[in-house]
Design a protein around this motif. Sequence first.
Motif, PDB file in Angstrom:
ATOM      1  N   ALA A 176       0.824  -1.215   0.000  1.00 41.06           N
ATOM      2  CA  ALA A 176       0.000   0.000   0.000  1.00 41.06           C
ATOM      3  C   ALA A 176       0.857   1.263   0.000  1.00 41.06           C
ATOM      4  O   ALA A 176       0.427   2.304  -0.497  1.00 41.06           O
ATOM      5  N   LEU A 177       2.060   1.180   0.554  1.00 41.00           N
ATOM      6  CA  LEU A 177       2.944   2.344   0.555  1.00 41.00           C
ATOM      7  C   LEU A 177       3.494   2.631  -0.837  1.00 41.00           C
ATOM      8  O   LEU A 177       3.789   3.790  -1.160  1.00 41.00           O
ATOM      9  N   TYR A 178       3.644   1.591  -1.651  1.00 44.69           N
ATOM     10  CA  TYR A 178       4.307   1.778  -2.949  1.00 44.69           C
ATOM     11  C   TYR A 178       3.339   2.069  -4.096  1.00 44.69           C
ATOM     12  O   TYR A 178       3.568   2.978  -4.883  1.00 44.69           O
ATOM     13  N   TYR A 179       2.262   1.307  -4.196  1.00 49.72           N
ATOM     14  CA  TYR A 179       1.427   1.367  -5.403  1.00 49.72           C
ATOM     15  C   TYR A 179       0.338   2.422  -5.275  1.00 49.72           C
ATOM     16  O   TYR A 179      -0.494   2.350  -4.380  1.00 49.72           O
ATOM     17  N   SER A 180       0.342   3.378  -6.189  1.00 48.43           N
ATOM     18  CA  SER A 180      -0.674   4.436  -6.168  1.00 48.43           C
ATOM     19  C   SER A 180      -1.931   4.046  -6.943  1.00 48.43           C
ATOM     20  O   SER A 180      -2.975   4.674  -6.780  1.00 48.43           O
ATOM     21  N   ASP A 181      -1.849   3.014  -7.768  1.00 43.92           N
ATOM     22  CA  ASP A 181      -3.019   2.485  -8.460  1.00 43.92           C
ATOM     23  C   ASP A 181      -3.692   1.455  -7.547  1.00 43.92           C
ATOM     24  O   ASP A 181      -3.091   0.425  -7.222  1.00 43.92           O
ATOM     25  N   VAL A 182      -4.920   1.722  -7.141  1.00 43.92           N
ATOM     26  CA  VAL A 182      -5.591   0.875  -6.147  1.00 43.92           C
ATOM     27  C   VAL A 182      -5.773  -0.552  -6.651  1.00 43.92           C
ATOM     28  O   VAL A 182      -5.568  -1.518  -5.892  1.00 43.92           O
ATOM     29  N   LYS A 183      -6.142  -0.693  -7.900  1.00 47.59           N
ATOM     30  CA  LYS A 183      -6.350  -2.041  -8.444  1.00 47.59           C
ATOM     31  C   LYS A 183      -5.057  -2.858  -8.390  1.00 47.59           C
ATOM     32  O   LYS A 183      -5.054  -4.017  -7.977  1.00 47.59           O
ATOM     33  N   LYS A 184      -3.957  -2.251  -8.800  1.00 51.47           N
ATOM     34  CA  LYS A 184      -2.652  -2.929  -8.755  1.00 51.47           C
ATOM     35  C   LYS A 184      -2.261  -3.230  -7.306  1.00 51.47           C
ATOM     36  O   LYS A 184      -1.745  -4.307  -6.999  1.00 51.47           O
ATOM     37  N   MET A 185      -2.520  -2.271  -6.431  1.00 55.37           N
ATOM     38  CA  MET A 185      -2.187  -2.458  -5.016  1.00 55.37           C
ATOM     39  C   MET A 185      -2.931  -3.663  -4.440  1.00 55.37           C
ATOM     40  O   MET A 185      -2.342  -4.504  -3.747  1.00 55.37           O
ATOM     41  N   LEU A 186      -4.216  -3.775  -4.720  1.00 62.95           N
ATOM     42  CA  LEU A 186      -5.001  -4.900  -4.197  1.00 62.95           C
ATOM     43  C   LEU A 186      -4.561  -6.229  -4.802  1.00 62.95           C
ATOM     44  O   LEU A 186      -4.525  -7.257  -4.118  1.00 62.95           O
ATOM     45  N   GLU A 187      -4.197  -6.216  -6.078  1.00 61.60           N
ATOM     46  CA  GLU A 187      -3.718  -7.428  -6.748  1.00 61.60           C
ATOM     47  C   GLU A 187      -2.422  -7.936  -6.111  1.00 61.60           C
ATOM     48  O   GLU A 187      -2.299  -9.130  -5.800  1.00 61.60           O
ATOM     49  N   ILE A 188      -1.462  -7.027  -5.896  1.00 61.06           N
ATOM     50  CA  ILE A 188      -0.182  -7.435  -5.306  1.00 61.06           C
ATOM     51  C   ILE A 188      -0.364  -7.814  -3.836  1.00 61.06           C
ATOM     52  O   ILE A 188       0.280  -8.747  -3.330  1.00 61.06           O
ATOM     53  N   THR A 189      -1.260  -7.114  -3.145  1.00 55.99           N
ATOM     54  CA  THR A 189      -1.554  -7.461  -1.753  1.00 55.99           C
ATOM     55  C   THR A 189      -2.044  -8.899  -1.639  1.00 55.99           C
ATOM     56  O   THR A 189      -1.596  -9.660  -0.766  1.00 55.99           O
TER      57      THR A 189
END
Length: 297
Positions: free
Chosen positions: A140-153
């Motif tokens: 969450a600290l790195y990815y500013s695109d929410v969709k990408k952030m949730l995918e990597i999470t």
Amino acid sequence: MDIYERILGGLFGVACGDALGGTLEFMSEDEIQRKHGYLKDIIGGGCWDLEPGEVTDDTMMTIAVAEGILDNPENPIEDIGNHFIGWYDSSPKDIGNIIRIALSEYKRSDDWTKTAYYAHQTTGGKSAGNGSLMRCLPVALYYSDVKKMLEITASQSLLTHYDRKATDACQFYNLLVYDYLNGKPKVPAIREHIDNYPEYKKVFLMLKNELEPSGYVFDTLICALWCFVNTSSFEEAVCEAANLGGDADTVAAITGGLAGVYYGYDAIPDRWKEKILVKDQLVSIAKRIIVKYRSQG
């Protein structure tokens, strides 16, 4: 508040919660009261015989996630896994059962698609531990695109934890981290997302004595949210979390990550920050993450 202060606050928040809670790991509240009263200082010791400021798997796996992302932001999962193995091979003092099983399976099979399911089967389907939640904050600290952030999470969780409850907890938590990184208020951010995770709604109705600081991911996140919502400073939130006992290092680390992003680095007590043995690594990670934000203008 500057976004760098929030990033640094999140990373140090995890480490400070981990180092404080590590002293109280596996103790009951009564045992804590008898031995420490109400612990507010990082003193080491405990079941892991920690040095003051020494961290456990919570922080070291958080660092591994961050380093994997920084190595290969577009597709970081293999790199995150490689950092997990590097840490595992260092013979750490503290490693959770699910993660131990999953990483030992990777060492055998050399195949990340098998690790989490193997651990799930080996534990009789009990793979909803908190070990992927404790480390997920850097996504969450790195990815500013929410969709990408949730995918990597989700993907980093599934390296070791097969149960959907673990994935859901990581995604809920990182949605909150993302919102606090962008300056949203505390409780409205939780209320905005909690309809998608309705089992957590009871946090607003619970009393402190109803909290269960176990290794089950749902219990852990409930404890962390409760301590965060029912306090008004970083120190108070993390002390409440650690002094619950049980899986104290992880509950306090998860609380500290959330509170650190919300309140910022300057809100963390200096007497805690100065003791953290991996502080240089945390500063280095924060500086490399912020380069991305500054390059985007």
